[in-house]
Design a protein around this motif. Structure first.
Motif, PDB file in Angstrom:
ATOM      1  N   UNK A 188      39.831  47.003  46.183  1.00 27.99           N
ATOM      2  CA  UNK A 188      38.589  47.667  45.803  1.00 27.99           C
ATOM      3  C   UNK A 188      38.873  49.100  45.384  1.00 27.99           C
ATOM      4  N   UNK A 189      38.065  49.619  44.493  1.00 28.56           N
ATOM      5  CA  UNK A 189      38.245  51.007  44.078  1.00 28.56           C
ATOM      6  C   UNK A 189      37.684  51.238  42.696  1.00 28.56           C
ATOM      7  N   UNK A 190      38.375  52.053  41.925  1.00 29.48           N
ATOM      8  CA  UNK A 190      37.886  52.410  40.594  1.00 29.48           C
ATOM      9  C   UNK A 190      38.205  51.300  39.586  1.00 29.48           C
ATOM     10  N   UNK A 191      37.889  51.557  38.321  1.00 29.26           N
ATOM     11  CA  UNK A 191      38.050  50.533  37.285  1.00 29.26           C
ATOM     12  C   UNK A 191      39.511  50.140  37.108  1.00 29.26           C
ATOM     13  N   UNK A 192      40.414  51.090  37.310  1.00 32.39           N
ATOM     14  CA  UNK A 192      41.847  50.782  37.210  1.00 32.39           C
ATOM     15  C   UNK A 192      42.244  49.757  38.275  1.00 32.39           C
ATOM     16  N   UNK A 193      41.871  49.995  39.531  1.00 33.14           N
ATOM     17  CA  UNK A 193      42.223  49.078  40.609  1.00 33.14           C
ATOM     18  C   UNK A 193      41.590  47.700  40.398  1.00 33.14           C
ATOM     19  N   UNK A 194      40.353  47.717  39.939  1.00 34.78           N
ATOM     20  CA  UNK A 194      39.664  46.444  39.674  1.00 34.78           C
ATOM     21  C   UNK A 194      40.364  45.675  38.558  1.00 34.78           C
ATOM     22  N   UNK A 195      40.753  46.386  37.507  1.00 34.28           N
ATOM     23  CA  UNK A 195      41.416  45.733  36.373  1.00 34.28           C
ATOM     24  C   UNK A 195      42.764  45.146  36.790  1.00 34.28           C
ATOM     25  N   UNK A 196      43.551  45.930  37.543  1.00 35.76           N
ATOM     26  CA  UNK A 196      44.846  45.436  37.995  1.00 35.76           C
ATOM     27  C   UNK A 196      44.668  44.223  38.898  1.00 35.76           C
ATOM     28  N   UNK A 197      43.682  44.267  39.786  1.00 37.15           N
ATOM     29  CA  UNK A 197      43.404  43.128  40.667  1.00 37.15           C
ATOM     30  C   UNK A 197      43.095  41.879  39.850  1.00 37.15           C
ATOM     31  N   UNK A 198      42.235  42.023  38.856  1.00 39.67           N
ATOM     32  CA  UNK A 198      41.856  40.871  38.022  1.00 39.67           C
ATOM     33  C   UNK A 198      43.058  40.295  37.302  1.00 39.67           C
ATOM     34  N   UNK A 199      43.947  41.169  36.803  1.00 36.11           N
ATOM     35  CA  UNK A 199      45.120  40.685  36.079  1.00 36.11           C
ATOM     36  C   UNK A 199      46.111  39.998  37.016  1.00 36.11           C
ATOM     37  N   UNK A 200      46.297  40.538  38.205  1.00 33.24           N
ATOM     38  CA  UNK A 200      47.178  39.891  39.181  1.00 33.24           C
ATOM     39  C   UNK A 200      46.641  38.511  39.530  1.00 33.24           C
ATOM     40  N   UNK A 201      45.352  38.425  39.786  1.00 36.59           N
ATOM     41  CA  UNK A 201      44.740  37.142  40.126  1.00 36.59           C
ATOM     42  C   UNK A 201      44.895  36.138  38.981  1.00 36.59           C
ATOM     43  N   UNK A 212      47.119  36.129  36.420  1.00 39.32           N
ATOM     44  CA  UNK A 212      48.503  35.733  36.197  1.00 39.32           C
ATOM     45  C   UNK A 212      48.972  34.784  37.294  1.00 39.32           C
ATOM     46  N   UNK A 213      48.627  35.096  38.541  1.00 36.72           N
ATOM     47  CA  UNK A 213      49.037  34.242  39.656  1.00 36.72           C
ATOM     48  C   UNK A 213      48.445  32.844  39.527  1.00 36.72           C
ATOM     49  N   UNK A 214      47.197  32.765  39.125  1.00 43.71           N
ATOM     50  CA  UNK A 214      46.549  31.451  38.939  1.00 43.71           C
ATOM     51  C   UNK A 214      47.242  30.666  37.824  1.00 43.71           C
TER      52      UNK A 214
END
Length: 232
Positions: free
Chosen positions: A186-199, A201-203
């Protein structure tokens, strides 16, 4: 290796997606006696058989016999011709030796001359081996993509959670990809974007791993018994 018969005529084929260029070359004089271009489909393959018969060609080199030239090679082989697979790099070398520019007719002649001057192995029409080749190449392609995306995934994770990235071993199991697909920073747009990309790619890697595992089973099923015993 192939031994040319008493018949001096040797053929060469430069195959492309939509057409194949054929040349008949005299192995004694080096003279090109005939050339033709046929469609790279069933009607053209039959025309190539007729070309070889008319010009007394018994041995014919095909560049990329297991790629663009696969269909033609199978038809020629089944018609009784000796088909030689000529590597692309050898065609280029012969063309340079002749001082010729890169053209379809020139490449077909270079393929024929490669057959004349080099000890090359015959191409064999073996559907089982070709099926195995397709499976192995597909698995290798998926593994290469998987490796790139795992590296990207690890790099993103290092940006946002270096400690977690440091604790990770090799990311290659279903469990590891499931865990990474569930991360949530959780956090700013950068953290949210990185989280979404990790999820994401992992999927994707989790799904791709299933395909790789299935290909491994398909390869094992396609291998002859002797090969399985050797692996064991």
């Amino acid at each position: 290796m192939v031994t040319l018969s008493n018949n001096p005529m040797v053929g060469g084929v430069d195959p492309h997606l939509d057409h194949c260029t054929i040349a008949a070359v005299d192995s004694v004089t080096g003279e090109t006696t005939a050339q033709a271009s046929v469609a790279n489909l069933d009607s053209g393959w039959k025309a190539a058989v007729g070309f070889c018969q008319r010009h007394r060609v018994e041995t014919i080199g095909v560049e990329s016999a297991s790629s663009f030239g696969m269909g033609l090679s199978r038809v020629l082989s089944r018609a009784g011709f000796t088909v030689i697979e000529v590597p692309t790099r050898l065609t280029a070398r012969m063309r340079r030796l002749d001082g010729a520019s890169k053209t379809d007719p020139g490449d077909a002649i270079a393929v024929a001359r490669a057959v004349i001057t080099h000890d090359l192995s015959p191409w064999c029409d073996t559907p089982e081996s070709e099926a195995l080749r397709v499976l192995v190449h597909r698995r290798e392609a998926l593994i290469n993509i998987q490796t790139r995306e795992v590296n990207q995934l690890r790099a993103l994770l290092t940006e946002i959670d270096p400690g977690y990235a440091a604790r990770l071993q090799r990311v290659r199991t279903f469990k590891a990809f499931r865990e990474l697909a569930a991360v949530d920073y959780h956090g700013d747009i950068y953290q949210t974007t990185v989280t979404e990309q990790i999820q994401s790619i992992a999927h994707t890697c989790h799904t791709r791993l299933k395909l790789i595992k299935q290909l491994q089973r398909d390869i094992a099923n396609a291998l002859p018994p002797a090969a399985l015993r050797l692996i064991d």
